[in-house]
Motif scaffolding. Structure first.
Motif, PDB file in Angstrom:
ATOM      1  N   TYR A  10       0.870  -1.248   0.040  1.00 40.13           N
ATOM      2  CA  TYR A  10       0.053  -0.091  -0.113  1.00 40.13           C
ATOM      3  C   TYR A  10       0.898   1.305   0.119  1.00 40.13           C
ATOM      4  O   TYR A  10       1.868   1.171   0.315  1.00 40.13           O
TER       5      TYR A  10
ATOM      6  N   GLN B 175       0.725   5.685   0.873  1.00 40.74           N
ATOM      7  CA  GLN B 175      -0.035   6.355   1.558  1.00 40.74           C
ATOM      8  C   GLN B 175       0.499   7.801   1.505  1.00 40.74           C
ATOM      9  O   GLN B 175       1.911   8.240   1.863  1.00 40.74           O
TER      10      GLN B 175
ATOM     11  N   SER C  32      -1.910  12.960   4.924  1.00 42.52           N
ATOM     12  CA  SER C  32      -3.671  13.421   4.868  1.00 42.52           C
ATOM     13  C   SER C  32      -4.486  12.657   4.011  1.00 42.52           C
ATOM     14  O   SER C  32      -5.729  12.912   3.814  1.00 42.52           O
ATOM     15  N   GLN C  33      -3.997  11.507   3.989  1.00 43.70           N
ATOM     16  CA  GLN C  33      -5.020  10.513   2.973  1.00 43.70           C
ATOM     17  C   GLN C  33      -4.774   8.911   3.588  1.00 43.70           C
ATOM     18  O   GLN C  33      -3.903   8.718   4.373  1.00 43.70           O
ATOM     19  N   GLY C  34      -5.808   8.116   3.153  1.00 42.28           N
ATOM     20  CA  GLY C  34      -5.777   6.891   3.660  1.00 42.28           C
ATOM     21  C   GLY C  34      -4.932   6.155   2.739  1.00 42.28           C
ATOM     22  O   GLY C  34      -4.686   6.503   1.485  1.00 42.28           O
ATOM     23  N   PRO C  35      -4.626   4.888   3.296  1.00 44.19           N
ATOM     24  CA  PRO C  35      -3.648   4.140   2.342  1.00 44.19           C
ATOM     25  C   PRO C  35      -4.249   3.646   0.931  1.00 44.19           C
ATOM     26  O   PRO C  35      -5.458   3.405   0.970  1.00 44.19           O
TER      27      PRO C  35
ATOM     28  N   PHE D 185      -4.092   0.937  -2.140  1.00 46.80           N
ATOM     29  CA  PHE D 185      -3.681  -0.244  -2.640  1.00 46.80           C
ATOM     30  C   PHE D 185      -2.709  -0.102  -4.106  1.00 46.80           C
ATOM     31  O   PHE D 185      -2.987   0.635  -5.155  1.00 46.80           O
TER      32      PHE D 185
ATOM     33  N   TYR E 201       3.752   0.533   2.624  1.00 48.68           N
ATOM     34  CA  TYR E 201       3.703  -0.235   3.632  1.00 48.68           C
ATOM     35  C   TYR E 201       3.574  -1.650   2.825  1.00 48.68           C
ATOM     36  O   TYR E 201       2.939  -1.995   1.806  1.00 48.68           O
TER      37      TYR E 201
ATOM     38  N   PHE F  59      -0.362  -3.539   9.626  1.00 52.55           N
ATOM     39  CA  PHE F  59       0.516  -2.678   8.994  1.00 52.55           C
ATOM     40  C   PHE F  59       1.850  -2.211  10.014  1.00 52.55           C
ATOM     41  O   PHE F  59       1.706  -2.131  11.045  1.00 52.55           O
ATOM     42  N   GLY F  60       3.115  -2.221   9.351  1.00 50.15           N
ATOM     43  CA  GLY F  60       4.085  -1.904   9.981  1.00 50.15           C
ATOM     44  C   GLY F  60       4.323  -0.397   9.885  1.00 50.15           C
ATOM     45  O   GLY F  60       3.390   0.359   9.678  1.00 50.15           O
ATOM     46  N   PRO F  61       5.800   0.223  10.318  1.00 48.94           N
ATOM     47  CA  PRO F  61       5.685   1.556  10.420  1.00 48.94           C
ATOM     48  C   PRO F  61       5.975   2.005   8.749  1.00 48.94           C
ATOM     49  O   PRO F  61       5.769   3.094   8.570  1.00 48.94           O
TER      50      PRO F  61
ATOM     51  N   ARG G 283       9.363   5.430   4.155  1.00 51.23           N
ATOM     52  CA  ARG G 283       9.264   6.575   3.718  1.00 51.23           C
ATOM     53  C   ARG G 283      10.027   6.923   2.694  1.00 51.23           C
ATOM     54  O   ARG G 283      11.393   6.974   2.745  1.00 51.23           O
TER      55      ARG G 283
ATOM     56  N   GLY H 181       2.334   3.438  11.116  1.00 45.89           N
ATOM     57  CA  GLY H 181       1.339   2.728  10.427  1.00 45.89           C
ATOM     58  C   GLY H 181      -0.090   2.635  10.894  1.00 45.89           C
ATOM     59  O   GLY H 181      -0.216   2.513  12.218  1.00 45.89           O
ATOM     60  N   PRO H 182      -1.321   2.266  10.046  1.00 43.56           N
ATOM     61  CA  PRO H 182      -2.541   2.105  10.922  1.00 43.56           C
ATOM     62  C   PRO H 182      -2.500   0.873  11.654  1.00 43.56           C
ATOM     63  O   PRO H 182      -1.885  -0.035  11.052  1.00 43.56           O
TER      64      PRO H 182
ATOM     65  N   LEU I 137      -9.263   5.797  10.551  1.00 46.27           N
ATOM     66  CA  LEU I 137      -9.333   5.420   9.155  1.00 46.27           C
ATOM     67  C   LEU I 137     -10.389   4.350   8.952  1.00 46.27           C
ATOM     68  O   LEU I 137     -10.476   3.491   9.725  1.00 46.27           O
TER      69      LEU I 137
ATOM     70  N   PHE J  79      -9.598   2.976   1.336  1.00 47.43           N
ATOM     71  CA  PHE J  79      -9.594   3.502   2.587  1.00 47.43           C
ATOM     72  C   PHE J  79     -10.238   5.074   2.336  1.00 47.43           C
ATOM     73  O   PHE J  79     -10.110   5.452   1.122  1.00 47.43           O
ATOM     74  N   GLY J  80     -10.852   5.468   3.532  1.00 44.51           N
ATOM     75  CA  GLY J  80     -11.413   6.834   3.345  1.00 44.51           C
ATOM     76  C   GLY J  80     -10.126   7.807   3.773  1.00 44.51           C
ATOM     77  O   GLY J  80      -9.165   7.300   4.075  1.00 44.51           O
ATOM     78  N   PRO J  81     -10.396   9.087   3.636  1.00 42.25           N
ATOM     79  CA  PRO J  81      -9.402  10.077   3.954  1.00 42.25           C
ATOM     80  C   PRO J  81      -9.082  10.026   5.447  1.00 42.25           C
ATOM     81  O   PRO J  81      -8.060  10.710   5.827  1.00 42.25           O
TER      82      PRO J  81
END
Lengths: 109, 115
Positions: free
Chosen positions: A36, A38, A41-44, A46, A87, A99-101, A104, B42-43, B91, B106-108
């Motif tokens: 994934y 990311q 300010s957004q979701g991950p 795919f 990720y 999810f791990g860290p 970046r 991470g999430p 999320l 995913f949403g924002p």
């Protein structure tokens, strides 16, 4: 659930190919490998998923060796807009995502 | 809708207040997930639903957290008596089928700040 290890950060320049490797030594027979992306300010989002060998889509390629203990996400000719956190996740159908860290990635001009 | 939507996008709550976070998944998606993402991390999985059934809530950090999806579409994550450690981005994700083998959308997120 298999634990994954990936570099915390990477730098690259525009136009280069970027390879991010993820280690998952305890991957189980039923596990898939999913990546994934990311942005802030957004979701991950795919990117790609695979089980073995190589998978390619319009965005990336995923290389998985025969022992499946690692995988490499390959991003061809990155641009500034590819700067994000990436990720690596490992899991089977019916399991929850862990999810791990992440890694970046910074793409420099 | 075109994607997963969440509301509000930002929420500031005073410590001790209750909050409710809403998620509208993609129409027709059976599975719905909630994650908590702390700054720079991470999430982390909180809970998931298949239709209206909450199949796993093992990630909910305390009994102050409660999630529901009564009609199998919209979901609400409720946090009672908020604490400063609850400050995070929450999320929501939906999937056509169940978990890992299928792409999650995913949403924002909702950024919750507890003061």
């Amino acid at each position: 659930l298999a634990k994954t290890t990936q570099p915390i950060s990477m730098d690259s320049y525009e136009g280069q190919e970027v390879n991010i490797t993820c280690s998952h030594n305890n991957i189980a027979t039923n596990d898939y490998i999913t990546w994934y992306q990311q942005f802030p300010s957004q979701g991950p989002r795919f990117i790609i998923q695979g089980y073995k060998t190589k998978v390619t889509n319009e965005v990336a390629s995923l290389f998985i060796p025969a022992d499946r203990k690692s995988s490499t996400l390959s991003l061809p000719r990155v641009s500034l807009s590819d700067t994000a956190v990436y990720y690596c996740l490992v899991g089977a159908y019916g399991q929850n995502f862990v999810f791990g860290p992440g890694t970046r990635l910074s793409v420099l001009p | 809708g075109a994607g997963v939507s969440q509301s509000p996008r930002y929420k500031v709550a005073k410590r001790g207040q209750d909050v409710a976070l809403r998620c509208d998944p993609i129409s027709g998606h059976v599975s719905l997930f909630w994650y908590q993402q702390a700054l720079g991390q991470g999430p982390e999985f909180l809970t998931y639903f298949q239709n209206e059934a909450q199949l796993d809530k093992s990630g909910l950090p305390s009994d102050r957290f409660f999630a529901e999806r009564p009609e199998g579409s919209v979901s609400t994550l409720k946090i009672q008596r908020t604490q400063q450690e609850d400050s995070a981005v929450y999320l929501c994700a939906s999937s056509l089928r169940l978990a890992a083998g299928y792409e999650q959308y995913f949403g924002p997120g909702t950024r919750l700040t507890v003061t």
